[in-house]
Design a protein around this motif. Sequence first.
Motif, PDB file in Angstrom:
ATOM      1  N   VAL A 155       0.865  -1.181   0.000  1.00 29.17           N
ATOM      2  CA  VAL A 155       0.000   0.000   0.000  1.00 29.17           C
ATOM      3  C   VAL A 155       0.900   1.228   0.000  1.00 29.17           C
ATOM      4  O   VAL A 155       1.664   1.450   0.943  1.00 29.17           O
ATOM      5  CB  VAL A 155      -0.937   0.024   1.224  1.00 29.17           C
ATOM      6  CG1 VAL A 155      -1.798   1.295   1.202  1.00 29.17           C
ATOM      7  CG2 VAL A 155      -1.805  -1.219   1.268  1.00 29.17           C
ATOM      8  N   GLU A 156       0.805   2.051  -1.058  1.00 29.59           N
ATOM      9  CA  GLU A 156       1.617   3.260  -1.171  1.00 29.59           C
ATOM     10  C   GLU A 156       0.787   4.487  -0.795  1.00 29.59           C
ATOM     11  O   GLU A 156      -0.359   4.616  -1.205  1.00 29.59           O
ATOM     12  CB  GLU A 156       2.153   3.421  -2.594  1.00 29.59           C
ATOM     13  CG  GLU A 156       3.059   2.285  -3.047  1.00 29.59           C
ATOM     14  CD  GLU A 156       3.620   2.519  -4.438  1.00 29.59           C
ATOM     15  OE1 GLU A 156       3.613   3.693  -4.868  1.00 29.59           O
ATOM     16  OE2 GLU A 156       4.050   1.547  -5.079  1.00 29.59           O
ATOM     17  N   VAL A 157       1.411   5.359   0.001  1.00 24.50           N
ATOM     18  CA  VAL A 157       0.718   6.574   0.428  1.00 24.50           C
ATOM     19  C   VAL A 157       1.613   7.775   0.126  1.00 24.50           C
ATOM     20  O   VAL A 157       2.516   8.107   0.906  1.00 24.50           O
ATOM     21  CB  VAL A 157       0.381   6.537   1.936  1.00 24.50           C
ATOM     22  CG1 VAL A 157      -0.373   7.809   2.338  1.00 24.50           C
ATOM     23  CG2 VAL A 157      -0.436   5.302   2.271  1.00 24.50           C
ATOM     24  N   PRO A 158       1.393   8.451  -1.002  1.00 23.19           N
ATOM     25  CA  PRO A 158       2.161   9.685  -1.270  1.00 23.19           C
ATOM     26  C   PRO A 158       1.789  10.748  -0.230  1.00 23.19           C
ATOM     27  O   PRO A 158       0.605  11.008   0.007  1.00 23.19           O
ATOM     28  CB  PRO A 158       1.700  10.090  -2.672  1.00 23.19           C
ATOM     29  CG  PRO A 158       1.074   8.857  -3.252  1.00 23.19           C
ATOM     30  CD  PRO A 158       0.491   8.108  -2.102  1.00 23.19           C
ATOM     31  N   VAL A 159       2.798  11.356   0.389  1.00 22.48           N
ATOM     32  CA  VAL A 159       2.534  12.390   1.397  1.00 22.48           C
ATOM     33  C   VAL A 159       2.314  13.711   0.668  1.00 22.48           C
ATOM     34  O   VAL A 159       3.260  14.412   0.305  1.00 22.48           O
ATOM     35  CB  VAL A 159       3.701  12.500   2.398  1.00 22.48           C
ATOM     36  CG1 VAL A 159       3.375  13.552   3.460  1.00 22.48           C
ATOM     37  CG2 VAL A 159       3.968  11.154   3.047  1.00 22.48           C
ATOM     38  N   ARG A 160       1.049  14.042   0.439  1.00 24.78           N
ATOM     39  CA  ARG A 160       0.679  15.267  -0.259  1.00 24.78           C
ATOM     40  C   ARG A 160      -0.518  15.896   0.444  1.00 24.78           C
ATOM     41  O   ARG A 160      -1.515  15.227   0.732  1.00 24.78           O
ATOM     42  CB  ARG A 160       0.312  14.981  -1.730  1.00 24.78           C
ATOM     43  CG  ARG A 160       1.430  14.352  -2.543  1.00 24.78           C
ATOM     44  CD  ARG A 160       2.584  15.314  -2.760  1.00 24.78           C
ATOM     45  NE  ARG A 160       3.590  14.735  -3.633  1.00 24.78           N
ATOM     46  CZ  ARG A 160       4.600  13.962  -3.226  1.00 24.78           C
ATOM     47  NH1 ARG A 160       4.715  13.680  -1.933  1.00 24.78           N
ATOM     48  NH2 ARG A 160       5.470  13.479  -4.080  1.00 24.78           N
ATOM     49  N   TYR A 161      -0.405  17.184   0.726  1.00 30.37           N
ATOM     50  CA  TYR A 161      -1.516  17.921   1.314  1.00 30.37           C
ATOM     51  C   TYR A 161      -1.326  19.387   0.965  1.00 30.37           C
ATOM     52  O   TYR A 161      -0.281  19.783   0.435  1.00 30.37           O
ATOM     53  CB  TYR A 161      -1.608  17.712   2.824  1.00 30.37           C
ATOM     54  CG  TYR A 161      -0.318  17.964   3.570  1.00 30.37           C
ATOM     55  CD1 TYR A 161      -0.069  19.184   4.208  1.00 30.37           C
ATOM     56  CD2 TYR A 161       0.663  16.982   3.661  1.00 30.37           C
ATOM     57  CE1 TYR A 161       1.109  19.426   4.895  1.00 30.37           C
ATOM     58  CE2 TYR A 161       1.852  17.211   4.353  1.00 30.37           C
ATOM     59  CZ  TYR A 161       2.070  18.433   4.966  1.00 30.37           C
ATOM     60  OH  TYR A 161       3.233  18.652   5.643  1.00 30.37           O
ATOM     61  N   SER A 162      -2.315  20.194   1.218  1.00 28.04           N
ATOM     62  CA  SER A 162      -2.285  21.593   0.793  1.00 28.04           C
ATOM     63  C   SER A 162      -2.625  22.521   1.949  1.00 28.04           C
ATOM     64  O   SER A 162      -2.977  22.079   3.048  1.00 28.04           O
ATOM     65  CB  SER A 162      -3.289  21.814  -0.344  1.00 28.04           C
ATOM     66  OG  SER A 162      -4.613  21.588   0.140  1.00 28.04           O
ATOM     67  N   GLU A 163      -2.510  23.808   1.668  1.00 27.51           N
ATOM     68  CA  GLU A 163      -2.877  24.802   2.677  1.00 27.51           C
ATOM     69  C   GLU A 163      -4.341  24.661   3.067  1.00 27.51           C
ATOM     70  O   GLU A 163      -4.703  24.837   4.234  1.00 27.51           O
ATOM     71  CB  GLU A 163      -2.608  26.213   2.137  1.00 27.51           C
ATOM     72  CG  GLU A 163      -2.914  27.328   3.127  1.00 27.51           C
ATOM     73  CD  GLU A 163      -2.571  28.696   2.569  1.00 27.51           C
ATOM     74  OE1 GLU A 163      -2.752  29.690   3.304  1.00 27.51           O
ATOM     75  OE2 GLU A 163      -2.124  28.779   1.395  1.00 27.51           O
ATOM     76  N   ALA A 164      -5.170  24.296   2.096  1.00 31.57           N
ATOM     77  CA  ALA A 164      -6.595  24.105   2.391  1.00 31.57           C
ATOM     78  C   ALA A 164      -6.795  22.946   3.365  1.00 31.57           C
ATOM     79  O   ALA A 164      -7.652  23.011   4.259  1.00 31.57           O
ATOM     80  CB  ALA A 164      -7.363  23.843   1.096  1.00 31.57           C
TER      81      ALA A 164
END
Length: 393
Positions: A155-164
């Motif tokens: 299971v791959e989880v790219p660590v991506r998130y935004s200011e929102a």
Amino acid sequence: MADLSWQDLLRCYDHVEFSGDREGVLSIANTEILNTVLSIDAEESTLAGDFNFYPTSDISGAAIGDKIAVHVGAPKLSVGILAQNLDGLLSAPKGFIEFPPRFYVIDGRLSDRDTSAPQLRSYRAVVSLIKLVADAATFLDREEQKLFFFKDGKVEVPVRYSEANLKFVETTAIERLVKQFEDPLHRAQKLALLGDAIATLVRPQSEPVRFERILLNVDHLASSLDDSYRLFVSSFSYDKIRTDVENASLDFLTRIHKTFVDVQGQLLGIPIATIVVASQMKTATTCGVEAWTNIAVLAGAWIFIVFLCASIVNQFFTLSAISSEIQRQRNRLEGDFAAVSAKFVATFDSLANRICWYRVVFIVIAVVGLVGAVLATFAYRSLTAVKMAGCIW
């Protein structure tokens, strides 16, 4: 070269009116800013290159209160990060998994000096969450900023998130989850439980939104971990620990007692081989049967004592090995079950005292045997007047 730092550059950023891409107007509000821009202008080939910040016109006559046009670009990463907004800061190298030590965000004029800004508090909380999740994951690719879990497959989880996303982060839920790992007791097991819970949570989602899914369900993960850990700990109840300690104590007692049993049969031979044999000696004044009988009896007594002492030394080594095993078990109990280990200290102390007592008994036995052999030797010397060397030669 002027001794300028990131803090000097931050003071300049605070007084720049950003008018466009890499352009701005700097208000020289104080002496520090004036000295900074003069130093940069004087050493354009060095400081200007590192800071990517320099005046675009002649400032030889600049004074406090003036406004000058400046070029404002991204400095070298080793200096710091200049970003237009928080999303730009997150997009910096390793920006999703590490809170940068030096940065300036133009929108909102946020920098690493700010500790109360809600966005930065949420950012720090998410980074602390990522650090914890990385420990629970099978692997963290720091370059790709991607987590890998293996539970019924990869299971791959790219660590991506935004200011929102940061606006909706529940920092209290993250703190609650992180706090569950402050106690080192069963930390490895709790990390395994958290890893399984995360893999189960994100598997149905597409990769781009998997980390957002984690952020939205931190409270659920904390509750799930708490329930799973309670179930896990139930198999390590106080009664079970007590039973295990009692069984181990009984095993150690048996092994300790056996060290005495192994030499018990030889104890009956001490009076026979030392004191009783002395009564079998006869007065010998010539090289006859009496003299040879006396020396044979004495030699037998000393041979017995030598073997007895060798056996006692061997039992000392056995007791030392048992003592080391008891200490190892005690250290393991204190490490894995620190909360209840104090209730079982007396058991281990009792075993240590018993080993000490057995060692004293063995020493007494050896001393008694040696004293008996010495008495037999004294009897031999008193009864045998002839020099045995003359009988041999």
